[in-house]
Design a protein around this motif. Sequence first.
Motif, mmCIF file in Angstrom:
data_model
loop_
_atom_site.group_PDB
_atom_site.id
_atom_site.type_symbol
_atom_site.label_atom_id
_atom_site.label_comp_id
_atom_site.label_asym_id
_atom_site.label_seq_id
_atom_site.Cartn_x
_atom_site.Cartn_y
_atom_site.Cartn_z
ATOM 1 N N ARG A 212 0.835 -1.214 0.000
ATOM 2 C CA ARG A 212 0.000 0.000 0.000
ATOM 3 C C ARG A 212 0.862 1.253 0.000
ATOM 4 N NH1 ARG A 212 -3.160 -3.159 3.615
ATOM 5 N NH2 ARG A 212 -2.182 -2.153 5.422
ATOM 6 N N VAL A 213 1.958 1.209 0.767
ATOM 7 C CA VAL A 213 2.849 2.375 0.853
ATOM 8 C C VAL A 213 3.467 2.682 -0.503
ATOM 9 C CG1 VAL A 213 5.041 3.209 1.808
ATOM 10 C CG2 VAL A 213 3.365 2.130 3.308
ATOM 11 N N LYS B 150 1.174 4.084 -3.290
ATOM 12 C CA LYS B 150 0.711 5.467 -3.114
ATOM 13 C C LYS B 150 1.706 6.482 -3.663
ATOM 14 C CE LYS B 150 -2.187 4.757 0.990
ATOM 15 N NZ LYS B 150 -2.328 5.046 2.448
ATOM 16 N N ARG C 233 3.785 8.635 -6.082
ATOM 17 C CA ARG C 233 3.554 9.149 -7.422
ATOM 18 C C ARG C 233 4.734 10.019 -7.860
ATOM 19 N NH1 ARG C 233 0.387 5.802 -7.086
ATOM 20 N NH2 ARG C 233 -1.881 5.826 -7.405
ATOM 21 N N ARG D 283 9.878 5.036 -4.120
ATOM 22 C CA ARG D 283 9.235 3.940 -3.386
ATOM 23 C C ARG D 283 10.164 3.372 -2.326
ATOM 24 N NH1 ARG D 283 6.329 0.803 -8.544
ATOM 25 N NH2 ARG D 283 4.325 1.919 -8.397
#
Length: 382
Positions: A337-338, A341, A343, A363
Amino acid sequence: MEIYLVGGAVRDLLLGRTVTDRDYLVDHADHASFLGRYPTARLVGKSFPVVILDGSEYAWPRGGSLERDLELRDLTVNAMALDEKGLLRAHPQALHDLQAKILRPCSPTSLTDDPVRVFRAARFAAQFPDFSPSPELLDQMRSAAQQGLLAGHAAERVGREVSKALCAPVPSRFFTLLAKADCLLPWFEELAACVGVPAGPPAYHDKDVFDHACEVMDRLAGDALLAWMALAHDLGKATTPREEWPAHHGHDRTGVAPARELALRLRQPRVFMEAGMAASAEHMLAGRYAELRPGTKVDLLVRLEAKKLTARMFRLAAADKRQADEDTLRQARRDLRVILKVRLPDDKKDLGEASGEMLRQLRCDALAAIQGVSKPCPIIHT
């Protein structure tokens, strides 16, 4: 015209199981008479014509009579017919074998009449784990293999039995029965190569690779794709030189090709082929996920999520270690999930490889931040 409910549907009714597929036998009427009575029916097949009506198959007795048809079927527990009034007609040993839970061939030539029945019998062993193969069944399976009768069949027919076995309550029984009757070759040569190869050092493994794969399959029973992944995950160990046993360094990489070959030979769906290859390549990393650096975690999760295998891979890794490790799966899902997210800034998009490298770096940094890692992840050109 007499119409009988036959085969597995009758067996399941008598066992109190849910009936899913219904096959029928038509006696004392030809095809034209049946089609005249049921104009919406379709006649299909050439060598063994059947009629499709309302999603069910209607066939005519092999051998010219109902009694002969029952004798020509595969297993006694499938050789039963129920007429429209509820009268049961059965192979002489059918009810005894059903009660005693025995898988027995209908005749001395049941398996040689159609050798694909070897795999069908093994599939029934997986679907009915409380049923035992009779000595006659094992003898006929072994004889079919020794006569070379298992080769040359349509791969789709064999693969269909494999697919059904993977959905069974104890999928390993399909493969262990084939192994017991010396029937793994030629369709399962990658698995046959695993027999007798130690799965690992005695401190961690007390079985050979074949038995270990079967054990992991059964821990994951209920999910056909996971069962296939379990079957494929350690195939690389069969490629380890004997002098290196019981260690299997690099088996995750060397197992990718055998996993692919097995899936292709059995005409398994592409998703199964890719899942088996991924199971071999990634199960070791997934098994030590907590020890990985943020960059390695990012790369692993991105690869798994691209194939929709994240949850399954971590369940496989836990089963491989005889654990029920939900904590690692929860951590992996949180990490995923991290990173999803993250971008790219608008000015960093559409720059080809540079954009990919920047996204990976961001990331890694995001994952490092929540894990308290002080040093940023290095950019890796891939």
